[in-house]
Design an enzyme around this catalytic site. Structure first.
Site, PDB file in Angstrom:
ATOM      1  N   GLN A 186      23.195 -36.789 -39.196  1.00  0.00           N
ATOM      2  CA  GLN A 186      22.437 -35.559 -39.008  1.00  0.00           C
ATOM      3  C   GLN A 186      22.754 -34.958 -37.641  1.00  0.00           C
ATOM      4  OE1 GLN A 186      18.750 -37.934 -40.787  1.00  0.00           O
ATOM      5  NE2 GLN A 186      18.095 -35.923 -40.091  1.00  0.00           N
ATOM      6  N   PHE A 231      16.882 -38.076 -44.202  1.00  0.00           N
ATOM      7  CA  PHE A 231      15.446 -38.300 -43.993  1.00  0.00           C
ATOM      8  C   PHE A 231      15.108 -38.729 -42.567  1.00  0.00           C
ATOM      9  CE2 PHE A 231      16.567 -39.872 -48.355  1.00  0.00           C
ATOM     10  CZ  PHE A 231      16.234 -38.719 -49.024  1.00  0.00           C
ATOM     11  N   ARG A 288       4.494 -37.295 -31.430  1.00  0.00           N
ATOM     12  CA  ARG A 288       4.131 -36.477 -32.590  1.00  0.00           C
ATOM     13  C   ARG A 288       2.940 -37.086 -33.341  1.00  0.00           C
ATOM     14  NH1 ARG A 288       6.200 -31.998 -35.677  1.00  0.00           N
ATOM     15  NH2 ARG A 288       7.807 -31.516 -34.177  1.00  0.00           N
ATOM     16  N   PHE A 327       8.356 -37.783 -38.574  1.00  0.00           N
ATOM     17  CA  PHE A 327       8.626 -38.152 -37.185  1.00  0.00           C
ATOM     18  C   PHE A 327       7.356 -38.553 -36.434  1.00  0.00           C
ATOM     19  CE2 PHE A 327      10.522 -37.237 -32.912  1.00  0.00           C
ATOM     20  CZ  PHE A 327      11.743 -37.846 -33.079  1.00  0.00           C
ATOM     21  N   THR A 376       9.659 -31.282 -30.197  1.00  0.00           N
ATOM     22  CA  THR A 376       8.766 -31.334 -29.032  1.00  0.00           C
ATOM     23  C   THR A 376       9.569 -31.472 -27.735  1.00  0.00           C
ATOM     24  OG1 THR A 376       8.493 -33.712 -29.326  1.00  0.00           O
ATOM     25  CG2 THR A 376       6.842 -32.289 -30.330  1.00  0.00           C
ATOM     26  N   GLU A 390       9.719 -31.461 -43.681  1.00  0.00           N
ATOM     27  CA  GLU A 390       8.801 -32.568 -43.429  1.00  0.00           C
ATOM     28  C   GLU A 390       7.377 -32.378 -43.941  1.00  0.00           C
ATOM     29  OE1 GLU A 390      10.022 -34.502 -39.323  1.00  0.00           O
ATOM     30  OE2 GLU A 390      10.058 -32.330 -39.214  1.00  0.00           O
TER      31      GLU A 390
END
Ligand code: FES
Ligand code: FES
Lengths: 173, 788
Positions: free
Chosen positions: B223, B254, B336, B370, B468, B738
């Protein structure tokens, strides 16, 4: 010791020398015949990504020893379409978005072809889902997969007419 | 939307099939349900994944030798037997690595190969390079390694006992939470244990390194091609510019391919550098499950005060996150969890403490959501617990606590929720799914004491969209228009099945007014778009769509200016639509215009760039605006539970989900459905088990149960919420990767409802996840006053 077998793969006869009795049909297809459409998801018979038809029946090619298949007829995803004309199962998978990443798709499609050949499901969605439960899809495209199988079943009955627009857009209607 | 046996109405309310839809030329680009761009290749086996790329001549294959201990010192490693195995060309240990021995994504040190101390069972110790995959694996097992065991910390409790953590706990609070809790007429306390989750991307990790004349070219199932580029360059002592990385597609990611591909790519590149031969590597499934990190296990402790209506007056969460042996992405993941401890609810006085614990297990990593799911399930559990305490309907408690109303829109981290649609969305779903009547019917039926109990739950999702780590919120694109009018598109995102390439192609087609079929999407390549972020945080289409639009608009403006001059109209009279270009009253074909522009020496290539605006975030202080916007959704799940065996199944699921103005409803529906299935799997069946020695015992699908076709809900309806994203995103759409994952929470709490029906209401079931049949049986017996 080298042994040799002969297989018909997607209609083409292959005479193959096998130098290791442990070679699986899956490795033979992928490594020797470069038919990489058949996928390896687990290599231990648990995910269905490697499903092909052997003499018309679906098998996990990762669990089938090549040596034991002398004389067999193997159909893989690459051999399913007739030239440019996709098999009804292939068409239905596109029409119903029966995939996301596509990695399980060749196995799903071959399994679906096998399932329809077995002819046991009727139009019962429960039996279709049960019959397809050996093919894992981590993307969770199961709704599309199940719809595709039942559409393909109907299409086959209607002598493989090509999909019409209504079929393609039905699912968002 | 009533629950027939096999009701599947996936679709937008009110959307009707358009005549001619399905024909690219008639189809509008954006908003149309185009199928995945690789659909024909997927169904015919022509779609190439990394390990399908034909083996180049002389290609070598790699395998890692793995640690058989969770925590130990390696006293000696005899690799002579490995070298003597058939087919072995080379064997490398840490001492053989020419440059960096590091695969960490976070700047923290994470060795590719062990340097004397072993930190988890399955840690790579050495690399075998052989003439085939099987020979490499077989040889790896011939090593003789002597260990001196050290005490291993495997669990959250082990890590807490020895104070083994990545950093000091993060504490985010707002208001006087102690006074808030004390002000409640009721106070509850509880603990929720959440298991981890194996990604089980169906395509395992894979890489292929091709030595080039003065550098290295790497194909990777990743990814994050840019990070692979950086890690490979550091491992080879090369500048970044000497390494190129290419990713056509992944067979699922994922989050599991955000950082976990670094090791394979570096190993292949190093071996290719040493041998001068192409090198490839893929993990076998059980190696993949042993070596790679997973979703973080978590423990959530809570103490909550609330009034007689169930409104929270004050709450405290203690989150314990099991990170595994190295940092990887764990700090941001745990952040998160903190940022989603509120989910869709206003918490007037709150403290959230987050412990990031180091254990001798595989290093946990990104996984869809996440860290958000762990935080979110925590507060959903609290809502359920409050309802049980008051004997109220959990939905009413949820609705009483949702964000909304004057002074009730501030998150614990002081970001204002300005796009709140949770109350309307939840109310709409409750009505459409006939929640209240069904719940009443289920309660009545359960009261008769049948063996098969049913349960139902409705849970909302509010999920923050953006990385973030603020600087990651940027993307680039490269677009060429050729003189035949075809469009070549490259962007920094990667395709893992989510349909990103199609969505971005739709954007390009829309800008040029061309059919999607005119746009050719090309593999992600670090040489085309540099310095990219991982395709993660659901941000793929938000970021890359905007960058692509910018690039396409640059070219379109040039073409418009050229056409305006050539045909003497104003630039605003040049319009790109319906597959052609209108110039004043006339039209010109797009290809014709491109050709003419080329002859007039107009540049037909452009880059585009996008950086998400208005973000600022101080993670240590827990203050700021970490998210550009929120995505919302809600699900109602009804389950049946066999109280004799603990077996269960989902009978019906209704989902209402917010994707803003959908770029592609077909792809969005797929993401929602797949996310729900995966989320329900995490909380219901997917159980990771380690033995006392720290060995993962569930390292194959035989023992690790991911949902199968037969597990999906008997009846499933998914509808898209109608409404634009109020923020200026790509065609007002919202991210979708997500958020739907957390819709699976409703299945978990529906099981809890079914379990609770076995008791008299005095004991809250407090189920842990995954709610396996064993856990369910235990909870049922506890309800019946027979705990074990
Ligand atoms: S690869 Fe054969 S079943 Fe998984
Ligand atoms: S489409 Fe990805 S695993 Fe099925």
């Amino acid at each position: 010791m080298t042994l040799s077998i002969s297989l018909t793969v997607n209609g083409v006869r292959q005479d193959l020398a096998i130098d290791d009795p442990r070679v699986t049909l899956l490795d033979l297809l992928r490594d020797r015949l470069t038919l990489t459409g058949t996928k390896k998801g687990c290599d231990r018979g648990q995910c269905g990504a490697c499903t092909v038809l052997v003499d018309g029946r679906r098998v996990n090619s990762c669990l089938s020893l090549a040596l034991s298949l002398d004389g067999a007829e193997v159909l893989t995803i690459e051999g399913l379409a007739k030239g440019d004309a996709l098999d009804p199962v292939q068409q239905a998978f596109i029409a119903h978005d029966g995939f996301q990443c596509g990695f399980c798709t060749p196995g799903q499609i071959m399994s679906a072809v096998g399932l329809l050949n077995e002819g046991e499901t009727g139009d019962d969605p429960e039996r279709i889902r049960e019959g397809m439960s050996g093919n894992l899809c981590r993307c969770g495209a199961y709704a599309g997969i199940a719809e595709a199988v039942s559409t393909a079943r109907r299409l086959r009955d209607e002598t493989a007419r090509p999909l019409r627009d209504e079929d393609e857009t039905r699912r968002i209607a | 939307m009533s629950g027939g046996d096999d009701l599947i109405t996936r679709g937008m309310p009110g959307a009707t099939a358009q005549p001619g839809a399905g024909h690219p030329r008639a189809a509008p680009a954006v908003g149309h349900p185009h199928p995945h761009d690789s659909a024909p290749a997927h169904v015919s086996g022509r779609a190439l994944y990394t390990d399908d790329i034909p083996a180049p001549r002389n290609c070598l294959h790699l395998a890692f030798g793995l640690s058989e201990r969770a925590r130990a010192e390696v006293i000696s490693m005899n690799l002579a037997p490995v070298r003597a195995m058939p087919g072995v060309v080379d064997v490398l240990t840490a001492a053989d690595l020419p440059f960096a021995n590091d695969v960490s994504p976070s700047g923290d040190h994470e060795p590719l190969l062990c340097t004397g101390e072993v930190y988890f069972h399955g840690q790579p110790l050495f690399i075998v390079v052989a003439t085939s995959h099987h020979l490499a694996r077989r040889a790896a097992r011939a090593a003789v390694v002597e260990y001196r065991d050290r005490p291993a910390a495997l669990t959250i409790d082990d890590a807490l006992a020895i104070g083994s953590r990545l950093e000091e706990p993060i504490v985010v609070s707002r208001g006087d939470w102690q006074a808030g809790i004390a002000a409640g007429t009721h106070v509850i306390e509880g603990r929720l244990e959440l298991g981890g989750q194996e990604h089980f991307y169906l395509e395992g990790q894979a890489a292929l390194a091709l030595p080039a004349e003065d550098g290295m070219h790497v194909h990777s199932s990743t990814q994050h091609p840019s990070e692979i580029q950086h890690k490979v360059a550091e491992a080879l002592g090369l500048p970044f510019a000497a390494v190129t990385v290419e990713t056509r597609r992944m067979g699922g990611g994922f989050g599991g391919k955000e950082s976990q591909g670094n090791a394979l790519a570096c190993a292949c590149a190093i071996a290719a550098g040493r041998t001068g031969r192409p090198c490839r590597m893929r993990y076998d499934r059980d190696d993949d499950m042993r070596i790679t990190g997973k979703r973080h296990e978590a423990r959530i402790d809570y103490r909550c005060g609330f009034d007689g209506e169930g409104r929270i007056t004050g709450i405290r969460f203690d989150q314990y996150i099991r990170c595994g042996w190295s940092q990887d992405l764990s700090l941001a993941v745990a952040d998160r969890s903190v940022l989603h401890a509120d989910n869709a609810y206003y918490l007037p006085a709150v403290q959230i403490t987050s412990e990031r614990l180091v254990t001798n297990t595989a290093s946990n990593t990104a996984f869809r959501g996440f860290g958000g799911p762990q935080g979110l399930v925590g507060i959903e559990r609290v809502m359920d617990h409050i309802a049980a305490t008051l004997g109220a309907d959990p939905l009413a408690i949820r609705q009483a606590n949702l964000y909304g109303g004057p002074g009730r829109l501030t998150t614990p981290y002081l970001m204002e929720v300005t796009d709140n649609i949770a109350p309307e969305l939840v109310a709409a779903l409750a009505e459409r799914s006939d929640y209240h009547a069904r719940r009443a019917a289920i309660e009545a039926e359960n009261a008769a004491g049948p063996i098969i109990r049913r349960g139902i739950a409705l849970t909302p999702v509010k999920f923050g969209i953006s990385f973030t780590l603020t600087h990651l919120n940027q993307a680039g694109a490269l677009v060429h228009v050729y003189t035949d009018g075809s469009i070549h598109l490259n962007h920094g995102g990667t395709e893992m099945g989510q349909g990103l390439n199609m969505k971005v192609a739709q954007v390009a087609a829309e800008v040029f007014g061309q059919p999607v079929s005119a746009v050719r999407i090309t593999p992600t390549h670090t040489g085309k778009v540099p310095n990219t972020s991982a395709t993660a945080a659901s941000s793929g289409s938000d970021l890359n769509g905007m960058a692509t639009r910018a690039a396409c608009e640059t070219i379109r403006e040039r073409l418009a200016a050229f056409a305006a001059e050539r045909w003497q109209v104003s630039a605003s009279e040049v319009r790109f639509e319906e597959g052609t270009v209108r110039v004043g009253a006339g039209t010109v074909g797009f290809a014709e215009l491109a050709r003419a522009a080329y002859q007039a020496r107009v540049q037909l290539s452009a880059t585009g760039f996008y950086a998400t605006p208005r973000l600022q975030w101080d993670r240590r202080a827990g203050r700021g605006r970490p998210f550009f916007y929120f995505a919302y959704g809600a699900a109602v799940t009804e389950v049946a539970l066999d109280t004799l065996t603990g077996e269960n199944r989902i009978l019906r699921t209704d989902i209402l989900h917010d994707v803003g103005r959908s770029l592609n409803p077909a792809l969005d529906l797929g993401q929602i459905e797949g996310g729900y299935v995966q989320g329900a799997g995490w909380l219901m069946t997917e159980e990771l088990v380690w033995d006392k020695a720290g060995r993962l015992t569930t390292h194959a699908p035989s023992t690790y149960k991911i949902p199968a076709c037969s597990d999906r809900p008997r009846a499933l309806t998914i509808e898209l919420w109608k409404g634009d994203n109020p923020e200026d995103t790509i065609y007002r759409s919202k991210a979708v990767g997500e958020p739907p994952f957390m819709l699976g929470t409703s299945a978990f709490l529906a099981l809890s409802h079914a379990v609770a029906s076995c008791g008299d209401g005095s004991l809250y079931p407090a189920l842990d996840a995954p709610a396996t049949p064993e856990r369910l049986l235990r909870a049922i017996d506890a309800q019946r006053g027979e705990p074990w």
